[in-house]
Design an enzyme around this catalytic site. Structure first.
Site, mmCIF file in Angstrom:
data_model
loop_
_atom_site.group_PDB
_atom_site.id
_atom_site.type_symbol
_atom_site.label_atom_id
_atom_site.label_comp_id
_atom_site.label_asym_id
_atom_site.label_seq_id
_atom_site.Cartn_x
_atom_site.Cartn_y
_atom_site.Cartn_z
ATOM 1 N N PHE A 127 0.849 -1.186 0.000
ATOM 2 C CA PHE A 127 0.000 0.000 0.000
ATOM 3 C C PHE A 127 0.885 1.236 0.000
ATOM 4 O O PHE A 127 1.713 1.409 0.889
ATOM 5 C CB PHE A 127 -0.935 0.038 1.212
ATOM 6 C CG PHE A 127 -1.868 1.219 1.164
ATOM 7 C CD1 PHE A 127 -3.046 1.175 0.438
ATOM 8 C CD2 PHE A 127 -1.546 2.414 1.813
ATOM 9 C CE1 PHE A 127 -3.891 2.281 0.355
ATOM 10 C CE2 PHE A 127 -2.388 3.527 1.742
ATOM 11 C CZ PHE A 127 -3.556 3.457 1.012
ATOM 12 N N ASP A 212 9.209 2.779 1.946
ATOM 13 C CA ASP A 212 7.994 3.474 2.380
ATOM 14 C C ASP A 212 7.808 3.192 3.867
ATOM 15 O O ASP A 212 7.307 2.140 4.254
ATOM 16 C CB ASP A 212 6.788 2.979 1.572
ATOM 17 C CG ASP A 212 5.493 3.679 1.987
ATOM 18 O OD1 ASP A 212 5.477 4.348 3.052
ATOM 19 O OD2 ASP A 212 4.496 3.545 1.252
ATOM 20 N N LYS A 241 2.328 9.899 8.174
ATOM 21 C CA LYS A 241 1.552 9.477 9.351
ATOM 22 C C LYS A 241 2.023 10.102 10.678
ATOM 23 O O LYS A 241 1.618 11.203 10.990
ATOM 24 C CB LYS A 241 1.485 7.948 9.416
ATOM 25 C CG LYS A 241 0.570 7.390 8.304
ATOM 26 C CD LYS A 241 -0.023 6.036 8.628
ATOM 27 C CE LYS A 241 -1.191 5.702 7.716
ATOM 28 N NZ LYS A 241 -0.804 4.992 6.496
HETATM 29 C C1 LIG Z 1 -1.032 5.270 5.059
HETATM 30 C C2 LIG Z 1 0.045 4.885 4.122
HETATM 31 C C3 LIG Z 1 0.285 5.600 2.941
HETATM 32 C C4 LIG Z 1 -0.617 6.728 2.475
HETATM 33 O O1 LIG Z 1 -0.586 7.808 3.334
HETATM 34 P P1 LIG Z 1 -1.725 8.948 3.174
HETATM 35 O O2 LIG Z 1 -1.295 9.982 4.171
HETATM 36 O O3 LIG Z 1 -3.025 8.319 3.503
HETATM 37 O O4 LIG Z 1 -1.655 9.431 1.796
HETATM 38 C C5 LIG Z 1 1.360 5.233 2.167
HETATM 39 N N1 LIG Z 1 2.148 4.205 2.506
HETATM 40 C C6 LIG Z 1 1.955 3.489 3.634
HETATM 41 C C7 LIG Z 1 2.884 2.379 3.970
HETATM 42 C C8 LIG Z 1 0.885 3.793 4.469
HETATM 43 O O5 LIG Z 1 0.669 3.063 5.561
#
Ligand SMILES: *Cc1c(COP(=O)(O)O)cnc(C)c1O
Length: 391
Positions: A127, A212, A241
């Site tokens: 994700f 990420d 986050k």
């Molecule tokens: C939540 C998340 C995202 C997206 O972040 P947003 O602030 O919702 O755009 C991207 N990568 C990972 C691993 C995430 O957990």
């Protein structure tokens, strides 16, 4: 709520206030928060250091744009670079945007090396966000459905399988993008040598290693960044986050040699890294370091998983309890999507990902008593759910 575009099916509760690991609804009822705004409020709700910093900054200067120097943003970049070993930071407002910046950076890198249609290796179950670019990198057909055409340039391999990456024979590949632990994918933990092997493969082939850490970063897994535990360093690091504890801020950091790839005019954002968000993130870093929260999260996570394991031992329908620090997944063999609603009735906030994994990402400030309360609450819920499923 009728005036909202219904992108979320929301639980029937609205919170009016929060303190530490507790949220309070409109009736004043307390809920123990195992979600923390989806791994965002790492310091808990209304942390005094963040509250003070934000209030003070709001009364001083909120926003000027990136047409001018923003000293707080510069300071935040220095702090994050020092902590991560990166050389430069670009600030934006979310995880998806931070990944977009990362994708654009490596595409520029590839284009500079004469690769015309570069491809980034991404993983099953990944994700990376909801913008078109990050959605293409995300491995969720349901999330992608109806939004085609999505940008090209991603090559998907199984998660945790370094051999699959090593086996790629494609001159257009320029980078590998993975989460150190998959969050939305169900708290999936790769083999211990996965990141090390990816690092080696990238070094051998001149590919960039992009991590990420939007969910795993900022102390969540027991160290400030999850990559520290693998003993490797990425070329591109993506954060968001918990970086602002709820103030919207994301960051794309790049290692020496890559930080200059995005020059003036190549990328931008109006809000990104504004004084208010940067000030909040600086307060977050100060508090994480000052209170030793990553190490506290490591200890609390061990205690949480030990108590969950004890309470759920031998229960039919249990698959696995896993995690690092305060990022925990309780995988069932059956669908668990009804559990957050049931938990709500019991004053507990939990989240379910990948259909059958209860995900617990509480504030890193959880006390020993709160760890026990969270574990016992989840044990009770899961036991009743599985008993009903078996009946
Ligand atoms: C939540 C998340 C995202 C997206 O972040 P947003 O602030 O919702 O755009 C991207 N990568 C990972 C691993 C995430 O957990």
């Amino acid at each position: 709520m009728e005036a909202l575009i219904p992108t979320y099916s929301r639980l029937p509760v609205a919170f009016t206030r929060g303190e530490g690991a507790w949220l309070y609804d409109e009736q004043g009822r307390a809920y123990l928060d195992g979600v923390a705004g989806i791994a965002v409020c790492g310091l808990g709700h209304s942390h005094p250091a963040v509250a003070r910093a934000v209030a003070e900054q709001a009364q001083t200067l909120v926003h000027t744009s990136n047409l001018y120097r923003v000293p707080l943003q510069e300071r935040l970049a220095e702090r994050l670079c020092a902590a991560s070993g990166m050389a430069g930071a670009f600030f934006c407002n979310s995880g998806a945007e931070a990944n977009e910046a990362a994708i654009k950076l490596v595409r520029r890198y590839a284009s500079g090396r004469g690769i015309e249609r570069p491809r980034i290796v991404v993983a099953d179950g990944a994700f990376h966000g909801r913008t078109l670019g990050t959605l293409a990198a995300t491995a969720n057909p349901q999330a992608q459905a109806g939004f085609e055409p999505l940008p090209e340039g991603f090559l998907r391999v199984p998660y945790g399988d370094a051999d699959a990456v090593a086996g790629l024979d494609d001159d257009a590949v320029c980078a590998v993008l993975v989460e150190p632990i998959q969050g939305e994918g169900g708290v999936r933990i790769p083999p211990a040598d996965y990141l090390q092997r990816l690092r080696r493969i990238c070094d051998e082939r001149g590919w960039l290693l992009m991590l990420d850490e939007v969910q795993t970063g900022m102390g969540r897994t027991g160290t400030l960044f999850a990559f520290e535990q693998a003993g490797v360093r990425p070329d591109v690091l993506v954060l968001a986050k918990a970086l602002g504890n709820g103030l919207p801020i994301g960051a794309c950091l790049a290692a020496a040699g890559y930080a200059e790839i995005l020059g003036p005019g190549s990328h931008g954002t109006t809000y990104g890294g504004n004084p208010l968000a940067a000030r909040a993130a600086l307060a977050v870093l100060d508090t994480l370091e000052g209170e030793g929260l990553p190490a506290a999260a490591a200890r609390a996570g061990e205690a949480l998983r030990a108590r969950l394991a004890e309470g759920l031992a031998g229960v039919d329908g249990m698959a696995e309890i896993r995690g690092r620090g305060l990022m925990t997944g309780v995988e069932l063999t059956v669908d668990a999507s009804a559990l957050p609603r049931q938990a709500l009735d019991e004053g507990l906030l939990i989240n379910v990902t990948a259909g059958n994994v209860v995900r617990l990402v509480p504030p890193l400030t959880l006390s020993d008593g709160e760890v026990e309360q969270l574990a016992d609450g989840v044990v009770g819920l899961v036991r009743r759910h599985l008993a009903a499923a078996a009946a």
